[in-house]
Write a protein that holds these residues in place. Structure first.
Motif, PDB file in Angstrom:
ATOM      1  N   VAL A 130      39.545  79.042  91.446  1.00 35.13           N
ATOM      2  CA  VAL A 130      38.988  78.003  90.567  1.00 35.13           C
ATOM      3  C   VAL A 130      40.085  77.544  89.616  1.00 35.13           C
ATOM      4  N   PRO A 131      40.378  76.244  89.585  1.00 35.40           N
ATOM      5  CA  PRO A 131      41.428  75.759  88.689  1.00 35.40           C
ATOM      6  C   PRO A 131      41.032  75.861  87.216  1.00 35.40           C
ATOM      7  N   VAL A 132      42.058  75.997  86.367  1.00 35.86           N
ATOM      8  CA  VAL A 132      41.889  76.085  84.918  1.00 35.86           C
ATOM      9  C   VAL A 132      42.570  74.884  84.285  1.00 35.86           C
ATOM     10  N   VAL A 133      41.860  74.245  83.366  1.00 33.20           N
ATOM     11  CA  VAL A 133      42.396  73.092  82.644  1.00 33.20           C
ATOM     12  C   VAL A 133      42.263  73.357  81.149  1.00 33.20           C
ATOM     13  N   PHE A 134      43.358  73.187  80.428  1.00 32.81           N
ATOM     14  CA  PHE A 134      43.337  73.233  78.969  1.00 32.81           C
ATOM     15  C   PHE A 134      43.283  71.801  78.456  1.00 32.81           C
ATOM     16  N   ALA A 135      42.424  71.544  77.489  1.00 37.32           N
ATOM     17  CA  ALA A 135      42.406  70.260  76.784  1.00 37.32           C
ATOM     18  C   ALA A 135      42.554  70.613  75.316  1.00 37.32           C
ATOM     19  N   ASN A 136      43.614  70.139  74.705  1.00 42.62           N
ATOM     20  CA  ASN A 136      43.917  70.584  73.351  1.00 42.62           C
ATOM     21  C   ASN A 136      44.238  69.428  72.433  1.00 42.62           C
ATOM     22  N   ASP A 137      43.772  69.565  71.177  1.00 39.75           N
ATOM     23  CA  ASP A 137      44.114  68.572  70.160  1.00 39.75           C
ATOM     24  C   ASP A 137      45.623  68.485  70.016  1.00 39.75           C
TER      25      ASP A 137
ATOM     26  N   ASP B  61      47.697  64.536  65.942  1.00 38.93           N
ATOM     27  CA  ASP B  61      48.517  63.346  65.650  1.00 38.93           C
ATOM     28  C   ASP B  61      49.989  63.511  66.003  1.00 38.93           C
ATOM     29  N   ARG B  62      50.323  64.455  66.871  1.00 37.46           N
ATOM     30  CA  ARG B  62      51.697  64.631  67.333  1.00 37.46           C
ATOM     31  C   ARG B  62      51.777  64.112  68.759  1.00 37.46           C
ATOM     32  N   PHE B  63      51.900  62.843  68.896  1.00 39.81           N
ATOM     33  CA  PHE B  63      51.826  62.214  70.206  1.00 39.81           C
ATOM     34  C   PHE B  63      53.051  62.474  71.070  1.00 39.81           C
ATOM     35  N   SER B  64      54.083  63.060  70.516  1.00 40.81           N
ATOM     36  CA  SER B  64      55.269  63.362  71.314  1.00 40.81           C
ATOM     37  C   SER B  64      55.335  64.833  71.720  1.00 40.81           C
TER      38      SER B  64
ATOM     39  N   PHE C 170      47.126  70.930  81.808  1.00 41.29           N
ATOM     40  CA  PHE C 170      47.078  70.787  80.357  1.00 41.29           C
ATOM     41  C   PHE C 170      46.907  69.324  80.015  1.00 41.29           C
ATOM     42  N   MET C 171      45.918  69.038  79.176  1.00 38.08           N
ATOM     43  CA  MET C 171      45.655  67.672  78.705  1.00 38.08           C
ATOM     44  C   MET C 171      45.794  67.635  77.187  1.00 38.08           C
ATOM     45  N   HIS C 172      46.489  66.629  76.694  1.00 39.79           N
ATOM     46  CA  HIS C 172      46.534  66.376  75.254  1.00 39.79           C
ATOM     47  C   HIS C 172      45.358  65.470  74.920  1.00 39.79           C
ATOM     48  N   LYS C 173      44.578  65.841  73.910  1.00 43.98           N
ATOM     49  CA  LYS C 173      43.462  64.985  73.516  1.00 43.98           C
ATOM     50  C   LYS C 173      43.594  64.614  72.047  1.00 43.98           C
ATOM     51  N   GLY C 174      43.264  63.377  71.741  1.00 40.69           N
ATOM     52  CA  GLY C 174      43.388  62.892  70.378  1.00 40.69           C
ATOM     53  C   GLY C 174      42.068  62.829  69.639  1.00 40.69           C
ATOM     54  N   GLN C 175      40.972  63.003  70.357  1.00 41.31           N
ATOM     55  CA  GLN C 175      39.641  62.952  69.762  1.00 41.31           C
ATOM     56  C   GLN C 175      38.847  64.176  70.194  1.00 41.31           C
TER      57      GLN C 175
ATOM     58  N   SER D 253      36.236  64.735  72.364  1.00 43.33           N
ATOM     59  CA  SER D 253      35.954  64.988  73.774  1.00 43.33           C
ATOM     60  C   SER D 253      37.234  65.159  74.581  1.00 43.33           C
ATOM     61  N   ALA D 254      37.207  66.103  75.500  1.00 46.41           N
ATOM     62  CA  ALA D 254      38.353  66.301  76.396  1.00 46.41           C
ATOM     63  C   ALA D 254      38.505  65.144  77.378  1.00 46.41           C
ATOM     64  N   PHE D 255      37.486  64.297  77.492  1.00 44.90           N
ATOM     65  CA  PHE D 255      37.551  63.148  78.387  1.00 44.90           C
ATOM     66  C   PHE D 255      38.152  61.919  77.711  1.00 44.90           C
ATOM     67  N   TYR D 256      37.987  61.813  76.403  1.00 46.32           N
ATOM     68  CA  TYR D 256      38.371  60.600  75.690  1.00 46.32           C
ATOM     69  C   TYR D 256      39.892  60.414  75.690  1.00 46.32           C
ATOM     70  N   GLY D 257      40.349  59.359  76.351  1.00 44.45           N
ATOM     71  CA  GLY D 257      41.769  59.020  76.364  1.00 44.45           C
ATOM     72  C   GLY D 257      42.647  59.977  77.155  1.00 44.45           C
ATOM     73  N   THR D 258      42.060  60.781  78.020  1.00 42.51           N
ATOM     74  CA  THR D 258      42.845  61.712  78.835  1.00 42.51           C
ATOM     75  C   THR D 258      42.603  61.405  80.319  1.00 42.51           C
ATOM     76  N   PRO D 259      43.423  61.937  81.203  1.00 43.40           N
ATOM     77  CA  PRO D 259      43.199  61.747  82.641  1.00 43.40           C
ATOM     78  C   PRO D 259      42.218  62.766  83.236  1.00 43.40           C
ATOM     79  N   LEU D 260      41.429  63.448  82.409  1.00 43.16           N
ATOM     80  CA  LEU D 260      40.547  64.499  82.910  1.00 43.16           C
ATOM     81  C   LEU D 260      39.561  63.982  83.951  1.00 43.16           C
ATOM     82  N   ALA D 261      38.901  62.874  83.705  1.00 38.80           N
ATOM     83  CA  ALA D 261      37.918  62.346  84.671  1.00 38.80           C
ATOM     84  C   ALA D 261      38.587  62.067  86.018  1.00 38.80           C
ATOM     85  N   HIS D 262      39.776  61.503  85.981  1.00 39.54           N
ATOM     86  CA  HIS D 262      40.499  61.229  87.233  1.00 39.54           C
ATOM     87  C   HIS D 262      40.846  62.525  87.954  1.00 39.54           C
TER      88      HIS D 262
END
Length: 180
Positions: A46-53, A56-59, A89-94, A96-105
């Protein structure tokens, strides 16, 4: 049962936010539970995905986010959760882990049907991620022993909302069939 993914929300934290001390009080058991879930995921494929705030460090890279969290107030809660090479690993700015990330894709490409949620905080980012997973027609499973809340009453209320309004399963991680 379809394909699953373990989604770990906001656990790579420097614990410098308002209320962090209260959240960290129960975190040792949750961190241990998430680590056990990751082991079971590896064993079951089973794959593991991290979605983390990104705070405000977009780089910031995955490594930078981890190192900054490790340099924070509770490195003991961060060190065991270092993302492994196969973990996404997904960087999230809001919230939800879905908002503005490629998670749904990513979930679509992997043909995922079930999202297993762990992380912090139950009444905010976990709740909003569960809602976004629900409206995208994923089966949502919240691992009750692998989530942390800021306010215990709101955490319980959030779990009830996810179960009642979204049809989420609220279970302990030991109750999960990890092969699915």
């Amino acid at each position: 049962m379809g394909k699953s993914v373990l989604l770990i929300v906001d656990m790579l934290s420097p614990y410098d936010f308002t209320g962090a001390e209260a959240v960290a009080e129960g975190a040792e058991a949750v961190v241990a539970g998430i680590e056990e879930c990751r082991r079971r995921c590896r064993d079951a494929g089973v794959p593991v995905v991290f979605a983390n705030d990104i705070d405000d460090r977009f780089s910031g890279s995955r490594e930078t986010i981890f190192q900054d969290a490790l340099a924070g107030r509770r490195p003991d809660l961060v060190r065991p959760l270092e993302p492994a090479e196969p973990d996404c690993f997904m960087h999230k700015g809001q919230h939800s882990a879905f908002y503005g990330t490629p998670l749904a894709h990513l979930l679509h490409e992997w043909a995922v049907d079930r999202v297993l949620l762990a992380g912090q905080v139950t009444e905010q980012c976990v709740l909003y991620t569960a809602l976004d997973a629900h409206v995208r027609h994923y089966d949502v499973v919240v691992l009750r022993d692998c989530v942390l809340d800021l306010d215990p009453e709101l955490g319980v209320a959030a779990l009830r909302m996810m179960e009642t309004n979204m049809g989420a399963e609220i279970v302990d991680s030991t109750e999960v069939d990890w092969r699915g």
